[in-house]
Design an enzyme around this catalytic site. Structure first.
Site, PDB file in Angstrom:
ATOM      1  N   TYR A 108      -9.063   0.235  -5.169  1.00  0.00           N
ATOM      2  CA  TYR A 108      -8.537  -1.169  -4.470  1.00  0.00           C
ATOM      3  C   TYR A 108      -8.051  -1.948  -6.211  1.00  0.00           C
ATOM      4  CZ  TYR A 108      -8.657  -0.579   0.110  1.00  0.00           C
ATOM      5  OH  TYR A 108      -8.342  -0.229   1.349  1.00  0.00           O
TER       6      TYR A 108
ATOM      7  N   HIS B  57     -13.163   5.382  -2.907  1.00  0.00           N
ATOM      8  CA  HIS B  57     -11.738   4.217  -2.771  1.00  0.00           C
ATOM      9  C   HIS B  57     -12.305   2.596  -2.859  1.00  0.00           C
ATOM     10  CE1 HIS B  57      -8.617   4.611  -0.156  1.00  0.00           C
ATOM     11  NE2 HIS B  57      -8.857   3.627   0.685  1.00  0.00           N
TER      12      HIS B  57
ATOM     13  N   GLU C 158      -0.618   1.382   8.924  1.00  0.00           N
ATOM     14  CA  GLU C 158      -1.386   1.751   9.436  1.00  0.00           C
ATOM     15  C   GLU C 158      -1.199   2.517  11.095  1.00  0.00           C
ATOM     16  OE1 GLU C 158      -1.519  -0.824   7.925  1.00  0.00           O
ATOM     17  OE2 GLU C 158      -2.341   0.221   6.561  1.00  0.00           O
TER      18      GLU C 158
ATOM     19  N   CYS D 232      -4.194   7.126  -1.487  1.00  0.00           N
ATOM     20  CA  CYS D 232      -4.858   7.117  -1.780  1.00  0.00           C
ATOM     21  C   CYS D 232      -6.084   7.955  -1.358  1.00  0.00           C
ATOM     22  CB  CYS D 232      -5.525   6.372  -2.833  1.00  0.00           C
ATOM     23  SG  CYS D 232      -4.036   5.512  -3.509  1.00  0.00           S
TER      24      CYS D 232
ATOM     25  N   THR E 159      -4.192   4.755   8.088  1.00  0.00           N
ATOM     26  CA  THR E 159      -3.243   3.782   6.642  1.00  0.00           C
ATOM     27  C   THR E 159      -2.167   5.691   6.168  1.00  0.00           C
ATOM     28  OG1 THR E 159      -4.461   2.998   5.689  1.00  0.00           O
ATOM     29  CG2 THR E 159      -2.772   3.806   4.168  1.00  0.00           C
TER      30      THR E 159
ATOM     31  N   CYS F 289      -5.716  -0.317  -7.302  1.00  0.00           N
ATOM     32  CA  CYS F 289      -4.450  -0.294  -6.711  1.00  0.00           C
ATOM     33  C   CYS F 289      -3.450  -2.117  -6.372  1.00  0.00           C
ATOM     34  CB  CYS F 289      -4.289  -0.154  -5.073  1.00  0.00           C
ATOM     35  SG  CYS F 289      -4.880  -1.119  -3.946  1.00  0.00           S
TER      36      CYS F 289
ATOM     37  N   GLU G  42      -5.995  -5.815   4.727  1.00  0.00           N
ATOM     38  CA  GLU G  42      -6.302  -4.273   3.506  1.00  0.00           C
ATOM     39  C   GLU G  42      -7.724  -4.770   2.928  1.00  0.00           C
ATOM     40  OE1 GLU G  42      -3.351  -1.290   2.045  1.00  0.00           O
ATOM     41  OE2 GLU G  42      -4.470   0.017   3.779  1.00  0.00           O
TER      42      GLU G  42
ATOM     43  N   CYS H 163       0.441  -1.306  -0.352  1.00  0.00           N
ATOM     44  CA  CYS H 163       0.243   0.255   0.182  1.00  0.00           C
ATOM     45  C   CYS H 163       1.050   1.039   0.120  1.00  0.00           C
ATOM     46  CB  CYS H 163      -1.182  -0.051   0.882  1.00  0.00           C
ATOM     47  SG  CYS H 163      -1.788   1.370   1.451  1.00  0.00           S
TER      48      CYS H 163
HETATM   49  C1  LIG Z   1      -5.496  -1.959   6.463  1.00  0.00           C
HETATM   50  C2  LIG Z   1      -5.982  -1.344   7.109  1.00  0.00           C
HETATM   51  C3  LIG Z   1      -6.085  -0.065   6.492  1.00  0.00           C
HETATM   52  C4  LIG Z   1      -7.442   1.378   6.855  1.00  0.00           C
HETATM   53  N1  LIG Z   1      -6.653   2.541   5.900  1.00  0.00           N
HETATM   54  C5  LIG Z   1      -7.738   3.663   6.569  1.00  0.00           C
HETATM   55  C6  LIG Z   1      -7.474   4.441   5.892  1.00  0.00           C
HETATM   56  O1  LIG Z   1      -6.084   5.180   5.427  1.00  0.00           O
HETATM   57  N2  LIG Z   1      -8.756   5.883   6.839  1.00  0.00           N
HETATM   58  C7  LIG Z   1      -9.263   5.597   7.360  1.00  0.00           C
HETATM   59  O2  LIG Z   1     -10.408   6.115   7.112  1.00  0.00           O
HETATM   60  N3  LIG Z   1      -9.928   4.043   7.526  1.00  0.00           N
HETATM   61  C8  LIG Z   1      -8.981   2.811   6.874  1.00  0.00           C
HETATM   62  N4  LIG Z   1      -9.491   1.759   7.740  1.00  0.00           N
HETATM   63  C9  LIG Z   1     -10.274   0.988   8.202  1.00  0.00           C
HETATM   64  C10 LIG Z   1     -11.526   0.443   7.542  1.00  0.00           C
HETATM   65  O3  LIG Z   1     -12.321   0.979   6.714  1.00  0.00           O
HETATM   66  C11 LIG Z   1     -11.989  -0.662   8.922  1.00  0.00           C
HETATM   67  O4  LIG Z   1     -10.843  -1.364   9.566  1.00  0.00           O
HETATM   68  C12 LIG Z   1     -13.709  -0.974   8.180  1.00  0.00           C
HETATM   69  O5  LIG Z   1     -13.927   0.070   8.052  1.00  0.00           O
HETATM   70  C13 LIG Z   1     -14.000  -2.069   8.966  1.00  0.00           C
HETATM   71  O6  LIG Z   1     -14.065  -0.931  10.085  1.00  0.00           O
HETATM   72  P1  LIG Z   1     -13.421  -1.815  11.457  1.00  0.00           P
HETATM   73  O7  LIG Z   1     -11.478  -2.527  11.672  1.00  0.00           O
HETATM   74  O8  LIG Z   1     -13.974  -1.228  12.892  1.00  0.00           O
HETATM   75  O9  LIG Z   1     -14.222  -3.577  11.889  1.00  0.00           O
HETATM   76  P2  LIG Z   1     -15.728  -4.226  12.432  1.00  0.00           P
HETATM   77  O10 LIG Z   1     -16.811  -2.418  12.152  1.00  0.00           O
HETATM   78  O11 LIG Z   1     -15.372  -4.373  13.755  1.00  0.00           O
HETATM   79  O12 LIG Z   1     -16.628  -4.768  11.858  1.00  0.00           O
HETATM   80  C14 LIG Z   1     -15.572  -6.129  12.283  1.00  0.00           C
HETATM   81  C15 LIG Z   1     -17.008  -7.137  11.526  1.00  0.00           C
HETATM   82  O13 LIG Z   1     -18.099  -6.780  12.348  1.00  0.00           O
HETATM   83  C16 LIG Z   1     -19.000  -6.113  11.449  1.00  0.00           C
HETATM   84  N5  LIG Z   1     -19.970  -5.347  12.354  1.00  0.00           N
HETATM   85  C17 LIG Z   1     -19.471  -4.269  12.531  1.00  0.00           C
HETATM   86  N6  LIG Z   1     -19.934  -2.934  13.100  1.00  0.00           N
HETATM   87  C18 LIG Z   1     -21.640  -3.564  12.565  1.00  0.00           C
HETATM   88  C19 LIG Z   1     -22.976  -3.984  13.008  1.00  0.00           C
HETATM   89  N7  LIG Z   1     -23.566  -2.452  12.789  1.00  0.00           N
HETATM   90  N8  LIG Z   1     -23.869  -4.669  12.368  1.00  0.00           N
HETATM   91  C20 LIG Z   1     -23.857  -5.250  12.050  1.00  0.00           C
HETATM   92  N9  LIG Z   1     -22.324  -6.006  11.781  1.00  0.00           N
HETATM   93  C21 LIG Z   1     -21.606  -5.359  11.980  1.00  0.00           C
HETATM   94  C22 LIG Z   1     -18.416  -6.102   9.764  1.00  0.00           C
HETATM   95  O14 LIG Z   1     -19.080  -6.184   8.659  1.00  0.00           O
HETATM   96  C23 LIG Z   1     -17.060  -6.864  10.280  1.00  0.00           C
HETATM   97  O15 LIG Z   1     -17.816  -8.375   9.539  1.00  0.00           O
HETATM   98  C24 LIG Z   1      -7.763   0.998   7.274  1.00  0.00           C
HETATM   99  C25 LIG Z   1      -8.560  -0.772   7.757  1.00  0.00           C
HETATM  100  C26 LIG Z   1      -6.900  -1.895   7.555  1.00  0.00           C
HETATM  101  C27 LIG Z   1      -7.707  -3.288   8.374  1.00  0.00           C
HETATM  102  S1  SF4 Z   2      -5.856   2.364  -2.619  1.00  0.00           S
HETATM  103 FE1  SF4 Z   2      -4.816   0.963  -2.059  1.00  0.00          FE
HETATM  104  S2  SF4 Z   2      -3.057   1.607  -1.967  1.00  0.00           S
HETATM  105 FE2  SF4 Z   2      -3.989   3.438  -2.043  1.00  0.00          FE
HETATM  106  S3  SF4 Z   2      -4.324   3.693   0.467  1.00  0.00           S
HETATM  107 FE3  SF4 Z   2      -5.849   2.347  -0.258  1.00  0.00          FE
HETATM  108  S4  SF4 Z   2      -5.462   0.204  -0.224  1.00  0.00           S
HETATM  109 FE4  SF4 Z   2      -3.627   1.857  -0.397  1.00  0.00          FE
END
Ligand SMILES: Cc1cc2nc3c(=O)[nH]c(=O)nc-3n(C[C@H](O)[C@H](O)[C@H](O)COP(=O)(O)OP(=O)(O)OC[C@H]3O[C@@H](n4cnc5c(N)ncnc54)[C@H](O)[C@@H]3O)c2cc1C
Ligand code: SF4
Length: 485
Positions: free
Chosen positions: A294, A290, A255, A102, A189, A296, A444, A98
């Site tokens: 992906y 966004h 992250e 983006c 990120t 990417c 991710e 990553c």
């Molecule tokens: C490597 C990585 C990079 C990221 N980068 C960014 C970033 O740059 N900026 C940013 O803003 N975010 C970023 N994220 C966050 C990403 O958008 C969230 O991880 C994603 O939205 C899921 O939220 P969570 O991790 O809190 O999981 P959770 O919300 O805890 O989800 C876990 C599970 O529970 C379920 N669930 C959650 N809430 C409910 C509900 N109310 N009812 C029923 N089921 C539910 C989900 O569907 C999922 O299956 C990144 C995540 C990762 C892993």
């Molecule tokens: S689009 Fe892909 S490379 Fe760009 S920030 Fe998101 S995961 Fe990273």
């Protein structure tokens, strides 16, 4: 001086005195930390690409009237949206991880239209402010981190219903000259490698969530911010001194948890403040942008397919028909992701603010494919790699006069290929499917831009089932008058 080159970018990150915690310690200089540096190298690649291929990674901006980095460009045509995807694939190929930039690109493109719409509805002045902010970013060629995901606490509760009100970033004080915000953004990120953060709400909000309907820009080096670094699998290999064991020693993702401890934001950097009904459109436009970003991962897919084909060569298995077929399957899955993403961009429409917004359905289909297909690509790469990918001894055993010669004798595959080259490719596959860059290639892909269910909900909303039923009924000659009322 604006940042022009990758070296300028590295220099711009130095001496910022950020509060970054990693392995229980305050990091003195992130740029020189062996665990953090590969993630900085990945962002630096966005500057390097802009130097080498300005058509691909640069654009002419009507906002600032200057040529700007494509990651800071507000789209002015369908082609601008398409070019983002082409650039992302190329950068995925170059870094195998990553490259982080983006999220900010997609945040500026969604906030551009949402600030316009809020002004139309409320007579506010967000859009003009936002344009000034973007112009500033373009001129300095800064990196913007997109901070949407909150800590969220109990997932069944709205922000105002949480036991701890800080589970979502909120306004704790409104002043004439600005606001004070508190809370944390999770999994952010490239945040430490950025210059500015764009804070946005993470979900649909109701009237009682007014204090959570906040969108602001904050400088990364604001003294009220603390960063707690996420520890990816195998990152400590960067501390061991060996290169081959790291698989991809040069590039990695990043992250961190961002904690806002009563951070003051001046009025000039506020782009939403209490307009709860615009949280959902912002989240939807950002995630649509966004989710097709992906593609990417197809750049990473190109790398993993290349690694799988190379290890088959090095193992002496490349002529077997099942090996060729598995490589075809990998290419098919990878291009299926790309097909949906680039189609979403090609189907972009102008917004009321004048920039372009990709197709929501196709963007969600792209991301939903991404939650699955890289895992299958990883499985096939591991199949072709063989068990040595996980049983390979460490760099130190290969360097040892006692064990090194034994390993070089017994771990030979194709006799023309050096054992070190064989293990380089094995370690790369390990890196992308189990190691530090499995974060960027697999998890991710699963959760970034929303977990799989978030796309299914959006696909369900957009799938126009009644229209489809009408099509079927018409062709089948269904006569509804024959049915019970
Ligand atoms: C490597 C990585 C990079 C990221 N980068 C960014 C970033 O740059 N900026 C940013 O803003 N975010 C970023 N994220 C966050 C990403 O958008 C969230 O991880 C994603 O939205 C899921 O939220 P969570 O991790 O809190 O999981 P959770 O919300 O805890 O989800 C876990 C599970 O529970 C379920 N669930 C959650 N809430 C409910 C509900 N109310 N009812 C029923 N089921 C539910 C989900 O569907 C999922 O299956 C990144 C995540 C990762 C892993
Ligand atoms: S689009 Fe892909 S490379 Fe760009 S920030 Fe998101 S995961 Fe990273």
């Amino acid at each position: 001086m604006p940042i022009r080159t990758a070296d300028d970018y590295l220099a711009s990150l130095r001496n910022r005195k950020l509060k970054v915690y990693l392995f229980g310690e305050l990091v003195t200089e992130p740029v020189d930390h062996p665990v953090i540096r590969p993630s900085i190298n990945a962002v630096a690649e966005t500057y390097r690409l802009a130097e080498e291929d300005p058509q691909l990674a640069g654009a002419q901006s009507s906002l600032s009237g200057e040529r700007v980095n494509r990651f800071l460009h507000v789209t002015e045509s369908v082609n601008d949206v398409v070019m983002q995807n082409r650039m992302q694939r190329r950068l995925g190929q170059r870094t195998g991880t990553c490259f982080q930039r983006c999220v900010g690109m997609d945040a500026i493109n969604s906030l551009y239209s949402v600030t316009f719409d809020i002004d139309q509805a409320h007579g506010t002045a967000y859009h003009g402010r936002f344009k000034e902010f973007v112009k500033h970013m373009q001129r300095e060629n800064f990196v913007i981190g997109g901070a949407m995901t909150d800590a969220k606490g109990d997932r069944s509760k709205a922000p105002h219903e949480q036991v701890d009100p800080d589970m979502f970033v909120r306004v704790v004080e409104r002043r004439d000259d600005g606001v004070v915000i508190r809370g944390a953004k999770a999994h952010q990120t490239g945040c430490i490698n950025s210059h500015w953060l764009l804070v946005m709400p993470t979900m649909r909000l109701v009237a009682e969530d007014k204090d959570y309907a906040i969108s602001v820009a904050v400088p990364v080096d604001h003294p009220g911010i603390t960063y707690i670094y996420g520890r990816a699998n195998s990152v400590s290999r960067a501390l061991e001194g060996g290169v081959i064991d790291q698989g991809n020693a040069q590039f990695g993702g990043q992250e961190a948890l961002i904690v806002f401890d009563d951070v003051f934001v001046p009025r000039s950097h506020i782009f939403m403040n209490g307009e709860t009904e615009f949280a959902a459109p912002l989240v939807e436009r950002f995630t649509a942008y966004h989710r097709r970003s992906y593609v990417c991962k197809t750049g990473l897919g190109d790398v993993i397919i290349g690694a799988a084909a190379t290890i088959a060569d090095y193992n002496g298995a490349s002529k077997a028909s099942h090996v060729r077929d598995k490589l075809v399957e990998m290419a098919h899955l990878n291009e299926t992701i790309y097909g949906a993403g680039i189609a979403a961009s090609h189907e972009s429409q102008p917004t009321s603010a004048g920039n372009y917004q990709c197709d929501d359905m196709l963007a969600n289909v792209c991301k939903h494919n991404v939650t699955r297909f890289p895992y299958e690509l990883a499985r096939l790469a591991q199949d072709l790699a063989g068990g040595l990918m996980v049983t390979l001894p460490s760099d130190k055993e290969f360097d040892s006069p006692v064990t090194g010669p034994i390993l070089r004798k017994y771990l030979k595959g194709n006799p023309k290929v050096s054992v070190d080259n064989r293990r380089r490719v094995l370690r790369l596959i390990e890196n992308m499917t189990l190691g530090r860059n499995a974060v960027g290639y697999l998890t991710e892909s699963m959760h970034g831009a929303g977990s799989p269910q978030a796309q299914r909900i959006q696909i369900q909303r957009l799938m126009k089932l009644d229209e489809k039923k009408a099509l079927a009924k018409k062709l089948a000659g269904v006569d509804e008058s024959e049915n019970e009322p």
